[in-house]
Design a protein around this motif. Structure first.
Motif, PDB file in Angstrom:
ATOM      1  N   HIS A 163     -22.337  23.354 -15.858  1.00  0.00           N
ATOM      2  CA  HIS A 163     -21.635  24.420 -16.373  1.00  0.00           C
ATOM      3  C   HIS A 163     -22.704  25.464 -16.531  1.00  0.00           C
ATOM      4  O   HIS A 163     -23.831  25.078 -16.988  1.00  0.00           O
ATOM      5  N   GLY A 164     -22.508  27.055 -16.544  1.00  0.00           N
ATOM      6  CA  GLY A 164     -23.463  27.724 -16.903  1.00  0.00           C
ATOM      7  C   GLY A 164     -23.966  27.612 -18.227  1.00  0.00           C
ATOM      8  O   GLY A 164     -25.129  27.894 -18.441  1.00  0.00           O
ATOM      9  N   THR A 165     -23.059  27.409 -19.057  1.00  0.00           N
ATOM     10  CA  THR A 165     -23.477  27.610 -20.495  1.00  0.00           C
ATOM     11  C   THR A 165     -23.234  26.351 -21.422  1.00  0.00           C
ATOM     12  O   THR A 165     -23.935  25.998 -22.240  1.00  0.00           O
ATOM     13  N   ARG A 166     -22.422  25.475 -20.888  1.00  0.00           N
ATOM     14  CA  ARG A 166     -21.799  24.269 -21.699  1.00  0.00           C
ATOM     15  C   ARG A 166     -22.672  22.910 -21.114  1.00  0.00           C
ATOM     16  O   ARG A 166     -23.051  23.094 -20.012  1.00  0.00           O
TER      17      ARG A 166
ATOM     18  N   PHE B  41     -27.473  36.424 -24.188  1.00  0.00           N
ATOM     19  CA  PHE B  41     -26.901  35.521 -25.056  1.00  0.00           C
ATOM     20  C   PHE B  41     -25.784  35.825 -26.054  1.00  0.00           C
ATOM     21  O   PHE B  41     -24.758  34.997 -26.009  1.00  0.00           O
TER      22      PHE B  41
ATOM     23  N   SER C 235     -22.571  35.767 -23.426  1.00  0.00           N
ATOM     24  CA  SER C 235     -22.213  34.596 -23.104  1.00  0.00           C
ATOM     25  C   SER C 235     -21.689  33.921 -24.516  1.00  0.00           C
ATOM     26  O   SER C 235     -21.059  32.783 -24.546  1.00  0.00           O
TER      27      SER C 235
ATOM     28  N   GLY D 192     -29.956  22.072 -22.560  1.00  0.00           N
ATOM     29  CA  GLY D 192     -29.836  23.682 -22.421  1.00  0.00           C
ATOM     30  C   GLY D 192     -28.791  24.002 -21.153  1.00  0.00           C
ATOM     31  O   GLY D 192     -28.128  22.997 -20.672  1.00  0.00           O
ATOM     32  N   PHE D 193     -28.833  25.303 -20.941  1.00  0.00           N
ATOM     33  CA  PHE D 193     -27.767  25.884 -19.678  1.00  0.00           C
ATOM     34  C   PHE D 193     -27.900  24.661 -18.421  1.00  0.00           C
ATOM     35  O   PHE D 193     -28.820  24.673 -17.784  1.00  0.00           O
ATOM     36  N   GLY D 194     -26.526  24.643 -17.922  1.00  0.00           N
ATOM     37  CA  GLY D 194     -26.511  24.109 -16.597  1.00  0.00           C
ATOM     38  C   GLY D 194     -26.309  22.593 -17.117  1.00  0.00           C
ATOM     39  O   GLY D 194     -26.250  21.621 -16.080  1.00  0.00           O
ATOM     40  N   SER D 195     -26.653  22.072 -18.369  1.00  0.00           N
ATOM     41  CA  SER D 195     -26.593  20.840 -18.706  1.00  0.00           C
ATOM     42  C   SER D 195     -28.016  20.114 -18.415  1.00  0.00           C
ATOM     43  O   SER D 195     -28.200  18.986 -18.027  1.00  0.00           O
TER      44      SER D 195
ATOM     45  N   THR E 179     -24.876  27.090 -31.996  1.00  0.00           N
ATOM     46  CA  THR E 179     -23.942  27.704 -31.090  1.00  0.00           C
ATOM     47  C   THR E 179     -22.547  27.256 -31.593  1.00  0.00           C
ATOM     48  O   THR E 179     -22.181  26.451 -32.130  1.00  0.00           O
TER      49      THR E 179
ATOM     50  N   ALA F  50     -22.964  33.021 -27.191  1.00  0.00           N
ATOM     51  CA  ALA F  50     -24.027  32.071 -27.727  1.00  0.00           C
ATOM     52  C   ALA F  50     -24.749  32.534 -28.775  1.00  0.00           C
ATOM     53  O   ALA F  50     -25.397  31.689 -29.537  1.00  0.00           O
TER      54      ALA F  50
END
Length: 221
Positions: free
Chosen positions: A79-82, A14, A17, A215-218, A123, A19
């Motif tokens: 997206h990986g985190t957004r 985290f 990234s 969460g991550f990946g949307s 975040t 976050a």
């Protein structure tokens, strides 16, 4: 994930990234909806629920805490985190539309007695929960967004992995009518709008609760 074995791995992930908050003072780190939000604080815990048909509860002679009207899950693999802000908004709008059709409800009437349980993990403001949630509410409820109460418990619990503390609080609020305050919220983020009814704690009209998680990946639920 906050145990001795996993924290150094999950925590560093985290942090790498961008976050996770790096503040050592929790009041400066746990800042849901706050302009100063800079990263989440990891938390952990457990919650469990009994979900059954109304007829079965009646047979057992128990009084149900709440009625589950519906649920929805989706993932745009964005997206990986957004978060995919537009996909999130479309999903929430579609879900509320399904509830209207199924139960004969009106979203603008619901808003007056709705507590929205936010996933906002404080975040940094770059495609995180706060922007996607407010965008989804505006698309779904329009001006009625400002009539609902917005609650968030992560300022008190941190961000637990897969633990629905918000669901527990939602059930309790539907029974008591008392909504917890949003922790450490003091510096308004103008990008989120100035008219949002962020919970200050206390009695609010609570007939409906909507719980949002993303969460991550949307992914979204």
């Amino acid at each position: 994930v906050t145990g001795d074995d996993l924290l150094e791995w999950i925590g560093s992930g985290f942090a790498a990234s961008g976050a996770a908050s790096t503040s050592n003072v929790v009041e400066d780190a746990a800042l849901p909806f706050d302009k100063r939000r800079n990263g989440l604080v990891l938390g952990m815990g457990a919650a469990a629920f009994v979900v059954e048909r109304k007829s079965e509860a009646e047979q057992r002679g128990v009084q149900p805490i709440a009625e589950l009207l519906g649920a929805k899950t989706a993932n745009s693999a964005y997206h990986g985190t957004r978060l995919d802000v537009e996909h999130v908004a479309e999903t929430v709008d579609s879900f509320v539309g399904e509830m209207e059709q199924k139960w004969g409800l009106d979203r603008h009437q619901i808003a007056k007695e709705l507590v929205f349980y936010s996933h906002e993990t404080y975040t940094p403001a770059r495609g995180g929960s706060a922007q996607s949630e407010v965008r989804a509410l505006r698309k779904t409820f329009g001006d009625s967004t400002d009539e609902m109460v917005i609650a968030n418990t992560k300022g008190f619990t941190g961000h637990p992995m897969g633990v629905s503390f918000e669901d527990v609080v939602a059930c309790e609020v539907l029974v008591s009518g008392v909504v917890p305050p949003i922790a450490n919220d003091s510096v308004l983020d103008p990008h989120l709008g100035s008219d949002l009814k962020l919970s200050r704690g206390g009695q609010y009209p609570c007939k409906y609760a909507m719980r949002f998680a993303a969460g991550f990946g949307s992914q979204i639920a």
